[in-house]
Design an enzyme around this catalytic site. Structure first.
Site, PDB file in Angstrom:
ATOM      1  N   ARG A  52     -72.955  27.529  26.992  1.00 26.83           N
ATOM      2  CA  ARG A  52     -71.740  28.348  26.855  1.00 26.83           C
ATOM      3  C   ARG A  52     -71.655  29.329  28.021  1.00 26.83           C
ATOM      4  O   ARG A  52     -70.595  29.639  28.542  1.00 26.83           O
ATOM      5  CB  ARG A  52     -71.732  29.096  25.505  1.00 26.83           C
ATOM      6  CG  ARG A  52     -70.596  30.096  25.393  1.00 26.83           C
ATOM      7  CD  ARG A  52     -70.271  30.539  23.959  1.00 26.83           C
ATOM      8  NE  ARG A  52     -71.384  30.607  23.055  1.00 26.83           N
ATOM      9  CZ  ARG A  52     -72.284  31.604  23.002  1.00 26.83           C
ATOM     10  NH1 ARG A  52     -72.183  32.638  23.813  1.00 26.83           N
ATOM     11  NH2 ARG A  52     -73.282  31.564  22.144  1.00 26.83           N
ATOM     12  N   TYR A 104     -43.407  28.581  30.118  1.00 28.58           N
ATOM     13  CA  TYR A 104     -43.793  27.545  29.154  1.00 28.58           C
ATOM     14  C   TYR A 104     -43.782  28.198  27.759  1.00 28.58           C
ATOM     15  O   TYR A 104     -44.375  29.280  27.577  1.00 28.58           O
ATOM     16  CB  TYR A 104     -45.182  27.006  29.512  1.00 28.58           C
ATOM     17  CG  TYR A 104     -45.834  26.276  28.368  1.00 28.58           C
ATOM     18  CD1 TYR A 104     -45.255  25.122  27.859  1.00 28.58           C
ATOM     19  CD2 TYR A 104     -47.004  26.749  27.778  1.00 28.58           C
ATOM     20  CE1 TYR A 104     -45.831  24.454  26.781  1.00 28.58           C
ATOM     21  CE2 TYR A 104     -47.594  26.086  26.714  1.00 28.58           C
ATOM     22  CZ  TYR A 104     -47.000  24.946  26.218  1.00 28.58           C
ATOM     23  OH  TYR A 104     -47.555  24.298  25.154  1.00 28.58           O
ATOM     24  N   ASP A 176     -48.818  31.401  37.141  1.00 32.66           N
ATOM     25  CA  ASP A 176     -49.120  30.085  36.581  1.00 32.66           C
ATOM     26  C   ASP A 176     -48.606  29.057  37.592  1.00 32.66           C
ATOM     27  O   ASP A 176     -47.399  28.897  37.781  1.00 32.66           O
ATOM     28  CB  ASP A 176     -48.430  29.938  35.212  1.00 32.66           C
ATOM     29  CG  ASP A 176     -48.750  28.606  34.532  1.00 32.66           C
ATOM     30  OD1 ASP A 176     -49.021  27.617  35.246  1.00 32.66           O
ATOM     31  OD2 ASP A 176     -48.700  28.546  33.289  1.00 32.66           O
ATOM     32  N   LYS A 201     -52.537  19.089  33.439  1.00 34.87           N
ATOM     33  CA  LYS A 201     -51.379  18.519  34.144  1.00 34.87           C
ATOM     34  C   LYS A 201     -51.815  17.877  35.477  1.00 34.87           C
ATOM     35  O   LYS A 201     -52.658  17.013  35.487  1.00 34.87           O
ATOM     36  CB  LYS A 201     -50.315  19.586  34.330  1.00 34.87           C
ATOM     37  CG  LYS A 201     -50.119  20.503  33.125  1.00 34.87           C
ATOM     38  CD  LYS A 201     -49.673  19.769  31.878  1.00 34.87           C
ATOM     39  CE  LYS A 201     -49.477  20.746  30.732  1.00 34.87           C
ATOM     40  NZ  LYS A 201     -49.406  20.189  29.436  1.00 34.87           N
TER      41      LYS A 201
HETATM   42  C1  LIG Z   1     -46.748  25.673  32.879  1.00 34.99           C
HETATM   43  C2  LIG Z   1     -47.726  25.554  31.751  1.00 34.99           C
HETATM   44  N1  LIG Z   1     -48.671  26.487  31.612  1.00 34.99           N
HETATM   45  C3  LIG Z   1     -49.583  26.415  30.609  1.00 34.99           C
HETATM   46  C4  LIG Z   1     -49.555  25.399  29.691  1.00 34.99           C
HETATM   47  C5  LIG Z   1     -50.587  25.351  28.579  1.00 34.99           C
HETATM   48  O1  LIG Z   1     -51.582  24.438  28.891  1.00 34.99           O
HETATM   49  P1  LIG Z   1     -52.448  23.592  27.824  1.00 34.99           P
HETATM   50  O2  LIG Z   1     -51.506  22.681  27.124  1.00 34.99           O
HETATM   51  O3  LIG Z   1     -53.466  22.908  28.658  1.00 34.99           O
HETATM   52  O4  LIG Z   1     -53.042  24.591  26.879  1.00 34.99           O
HETATM   53  C6  LIG Z   1     -48.600  24.392  29.802  1.00 34.99           C
HETATM   54  C7  LIG Z   1     -48.561  23.282  28.837  1.00 34.99           C
HETATM   55  O5  LIG Z   1     -47.648  22.464  28.814  1.00 34.99           O
HETATM   56  C8  LIG Z   1     -47.651  24.476  30.861  1.00 34.99           C
HETATM   57  O6  LIG Z   1     -46.688  23.556  31.009  1.00 34.99           O
END
Ligand SMILES: Cc1ncc(COP(=O)(O)O)c(C=O)c1O
Length: 385
Positions: A52, A104, A176, A201
């Site tokens: 961990r 998101y 992000d 992604k």
């Molecule tokens: C731009 C963006 N940030 C964060 C996330 C969250 O990621 P995760 O689904 O891996 O938790 C997503 C998920 O679709 C996303 O599209």
């Protein structure tokens, strides 16, 4: 080490953190499936005590991703949301965050429905105008949190401008960068303090593993996040670390094809009589096309378009055979989604209306299949409207 840093992106993606295994010469990083490590005596060990806290496979991935984003270090987590949660865990009760209003959907869900209960405050503004960020700052603002391009309306935020505002006001800028990947956009070089990705992604790229990463511009941030990995335990498993290490090796090659296909699909949609509007920063009529050219080295493969109604969207989506209807993005396959009922359902009708997210919007993550097959499929779908 210094020599590696000067290498090109594709070389670093393949080699940084991915040195041959010193024990066997294996060219791939081994998956260290070990929860614990033998110690030679009290306090005597080889740098690893418990997985961990740290794990050799994870260390390699963290080194690789830090290199790709140009950060001093990175920390990986069990999902993109776990990474975002770790960032906000660096705040304390009473702190305020200015956020983009077109994130998101899961991000405002975490902020509004979980973290406000711990005394954190969030406000949401259209960050495509940097002045809105400045106006929203309060005495207790500690972070500004943006996505650029936004999800799903593909609005851009000027990172250099916002970074200057943050610096003047002693707030950290968090970006992000999931939609662009470090191949097309490097927020730290534009002045951001931390970068977050859903590695689920483009970084992993094959729609088979979940993960998240925070890339840090200072060692202090990296130390705090390592402490959070140890305390809260939302770490990425060694197997999934290995999958991302494998995925990033082809990131440069994949992004080139994503971008090429993305531009062609955006042109096709923009010229299609059934499509009412296309949101893609690579189109000359995108309101921030010039900023896109300045801030990004490609336009990527995320495109949103207006079909006119939920009924039209559904008619089209049901006909598709190459493009798969589903949540997520950034995989080798073309994924198509309906934001109002999928990724942005949690915003509620009022929240969606406030940002202009209609029921007829469809978002496409263009994959790396043969372009003509994707175009034929979309043509067949649109014919059903
Ligand atoms: C731009 C963006 N940030 C964060 C996330 C969250 O990621 P995760 O689904 O891996 O938790 C997503 C998920 O679709 C996303 O599209």
């Amino acid at each position: 080490m210094k020599k590696k840093k000067q290498a090109g992106f594709a070389t670093r993606a393949i080699h940084d953190g991915q040195q041959p295994d010193p024990l066997t010469g294996a060219v791939n990083v081994p998956i260290y499936l070990s929860s614990t490590y033998v110690q030679q005596g009290i306090g005597e060990h080889k740098g690893y005590e418990y997985s961990r806290v740290s794990n050799p496979t994870r260390d390699r991935l963290e080194e690789n991703l830090a290199s790709l984003e140009g950060g001093v270090a990175s920390r990986v987590f069990g999902s993109g949301m776990a990474a975002i949660n770790a960032i906000t865990s660096m705040l304390k009760s009473g702190d305020h965050v200015v956020c983009g209003n077109d994130l998101y959907g899961g991000t405002p869900r975490l902020f509004n429905q979980v973290l406000t209960a711990f005394g954190l405050e969030f406000s949401y503004v259209d960050t495509s105008d940097a002045k809105n960020v400045e106006k929203a700052l309060r005495k207790n603002t500690r972070m500004v949190y943006v996505e650029t391009p936004t999800n799903p309306l593909m609005r851009l935020s000027d990172l250099q401008e916002i970074a200057k505002i943050c610096r003047r006001n002693k707030a950290e800028l968090i970006v992000d960068n999931t939609f662009m990947s470090p191949y097309f956009q490097q927020p730290l070089a534009l002045g951001a303090d931390m970068v977050v990705h859903s590695t689920t992604k483009f970084l992993n790229g094959h729609s088979d593993g979940l993960g998240g990463v925070v890339v840090c511009s200072t060692q202090d941030q990296a130390d705090k996040l390592a402490f959070l990995q140890k305390c809260a335990g939302a770490i990425l498993s060694p197997f999934e670390c290995w999958m991302v290490l494998r995925g990033v090796k082809t990131l440069a090659a994949r992004m080139e094809i994503h971008d090429r296909n993305g531009r062609a699909v955006a042109d096709f949609l923009a010229n299609h009589k059934k499509v009412k509007k296309v949101f893609y920063p690579g189109l000359a009529d995108h309101p921030q096309h010039e900023l896109a050219k300045r801030q990004m080295s490609g336009f990527g493969s995320m495109i949103t378009f207006e079909t006119g109604s939920l009924k039209n969207a559904n008619r089209m989506l049901k006909k598709l055979q190459v493009c798969s209807l589903g949540e997520s993005l950034g995989g080798v396959e073309t994924l198509i989604s309906h934001p109002a009922t999928m990724t942005h359902a949690a915003l509620g009708e009022k929240g969606r209306k406030a940002i202009g997210l209609t029921d007829g919007l469809v978002r496409i993550s263009v994959g790396i299949e043969d372009l003509q097959d994707i175009l034929n499929d979309l043509e067949m779908g649109l014919a059903a409207i």
